[in-house]
Each structure stands twice: as C-alpha cells, then as structure tokens.
Scaffold this motif. Structure first.
Motif, PDB file in Angstrom:
ATOM      1  N   UNK A   1    -120.444  35.911 -33.148  1.00  0.00           N
ATOM      2  CA  UNK A   1    -121.030  37.100 -33.762  1.00  0.00           C
ATOM      3  C   UNK A   1    -121.086  36.911 -35.273  1.00  0.00           C
ATOM      4  N   UNK A   2    -120.157  36.126 -35.812  1.00  0.00           N
ATOM      5  CA  UNK A   2    -120.170  35.834 -37.243  1.00  0.00           C
ATOM      6  C   UNK A   2    -121.454  35.170 -37.687  1.00  0.00           C
TER       7      UNK A   2
ATOM      8  N   UNK B   1    -120.309  35.389 -42.631  1.00  0.00           N
ATOM      9  CA  UNK B   1    -118.858  35.151 -42.693  1.00  0.00           C
ATOM     10  C   UNK B   1    -118.079  36.317 -43.296  1.00  0.00           C
ATOM     11  N   UNK B   2    -118.568  36.873 -44.410  1.00  0.00           N
ATOM     12  CA  UNK B   2    -117.826  37.963 -45.059  1.00  0.00           C
ATOM     13  C   UNK B   2    -117.733  39.189 -44.164  1.00  0.00           C
ATOM     14  N   UNK B   3    -118.842  39.563 -43.535  1.00  0.00           N
ATOM     15  CA  UNK B   3    -118.827  40.717 -42.644  1.00  0.00           C
ATOM     16  C   UNK B   3    -117.952  40.434 -41.434  1.00  0.00           C
ATOM     17  N   UNK B   4    -118.028  39.220 -40.913  1.00  0.00           N
ATOM     18  CA  UNK B   4    -117.187  38.868 -39.768  1.00  0.00           C
ATOM     19  C   UNK B   4    -115.710  39.007 -40.119  1.00  0.00           C
ATOM     20  N   UNK B   5    -115.308  38.533 -41.292  1.00  0.00           N
ATOM     21  CA  UNK B   5    -113.911  38.665 -41.720  1.00  0.00           C
ATOM     22  C   UNK B   5    -113.524  40.139 -41.847  1.00  0.00           C
ATOM     23  N   UNK B   6    -114.440  40.974 -42.354  1.00  0.00           N
ATOM     24  CA  UNK B   6    -114.166  42.411 -42.468  1.00  0.00           C
ATOM     25  C   UNK B   6    -114.020  43.046 -41.086  1.00  0.00           C
TER      26      UNK B   6
ATOM     27  N   UNK C   1    -119.582  49.339 -36.358  1.00  0.00           N
ATOM     28  CA  UNK C   1    -119.330  50.187 -37.521  1.00  0.00           C
ATOM     29  C   UNK C   1    -119.288  49.374 -38.814  1.00  0.00           C
ATOM     30  N   UNK C   2    -118.524  48.305 -38.812  1.00  0.00           N
ATOM     31  CA  UNK C   2    -118.343  47.509 -40.035  1.00  0.00           C
ATOM     32  C   UNK C   2    -119.632  46.781 -40.424  1.00  0.00           C
ATOM     33  N   UNK C   3    -120.336  46.252 -39.434  1.00  0.00           N
ATOM     34  CA  UNK C   3    -121.549  45.484 -39.744  1.00  0.00           C
ATOM     35  C   UNK C   3    -122.745  46.371 -40.060  1.00  0.00           C
ATOM     36  N   UNK C   4    -122.695  47.619 -39.597  1.00  0.00           N
ATOM     37  CA  UNK C   4    -123.850  48.492 -39.782  1.00  0.00           C
ATOM     38  C   UNK C   4    -124.989  48.135 -38.841  1.00  0.00           C
TER      39      UNK C   4
END
Length: 98
Positions: free
Chosen positions: A15-16, A21-26, A51-54
């Motif tokens: 999914x990353x 990468x930054x969104x995946x880590x979040x 939610x986090x990825x939008x």
C-alpha cells in the motif's frame, strides 16, 4: 470470508507504493498509536489507512486480502504467482486451505 495472515503484511507494505513512503509511515504510526495494547481488526487498519491517506484504499485491501486470485503488485508489473493444489505459491498474496 476468512482473513489470511500471510497476505496482510504484504498488502500493507505494498500500500506504501500507492500512498508514498511518508504517508505509509504515518499510517503505520497512527495505527500503532491508536491500537497500542489492544486488539485491532483488519478493518481497523483499513480505516486508519483511509483516514491518514485521505484516499479510499478499501478495494485495494479487499483485493489483496480476500480475492481468490493474486492482484497485480503495485510498481511490479512483471510479478506473477502460480496456482497450486492448495492455493498460491510463496510470493503470492493468498494461500488457500483451512
């Protein structure tokens, strides 16, 4: 439908490729922070990722976790798996059986 633990880590990692990468880590950190020391379901992870990825990644996770065939791997168009009598060979996202 039953969940297969063998595909869950792969589907999350890949999914990353879709969100970066930054969104995946979040996503990973948010999930750990939210469910630390308590049980969480696959749907809980999908909800956090959305939610986090939008973005709505529900279909992506559903294909990887519940589909009887292995969907294309993001970023690796040459990746394939082969069916066997018991399911899919190592390197694929789904292993059949009970």
């Amino acid at each position: 439908m039953s969940e297969t633990s063998s595909s869950a880590p792969r589907s999350a990692r890949w999914a990353g490729t879709l969100v970066g990468d930054n969104t995946f880590r979040r996503i990973e950190q948010s999930f750990v922070d939210r469910f630390r020391d308590r049980a969480a379901s696959t749907q809980d992870y999908v909800d956090v990722a959305n939610q986090v990825s939008g973005r709505d990644l529900t279909a992506y996770f559903h294909d990887w976790l519940y589909s009887p065939i292995t969907p294309p791997m993001p970023g690796h168009p040459d990746w394939h798996s082969a069916p066997t009598e018991k399911g899919w060979v190592p390197g694929s996202a789904w292993v059949g059986g009970s």
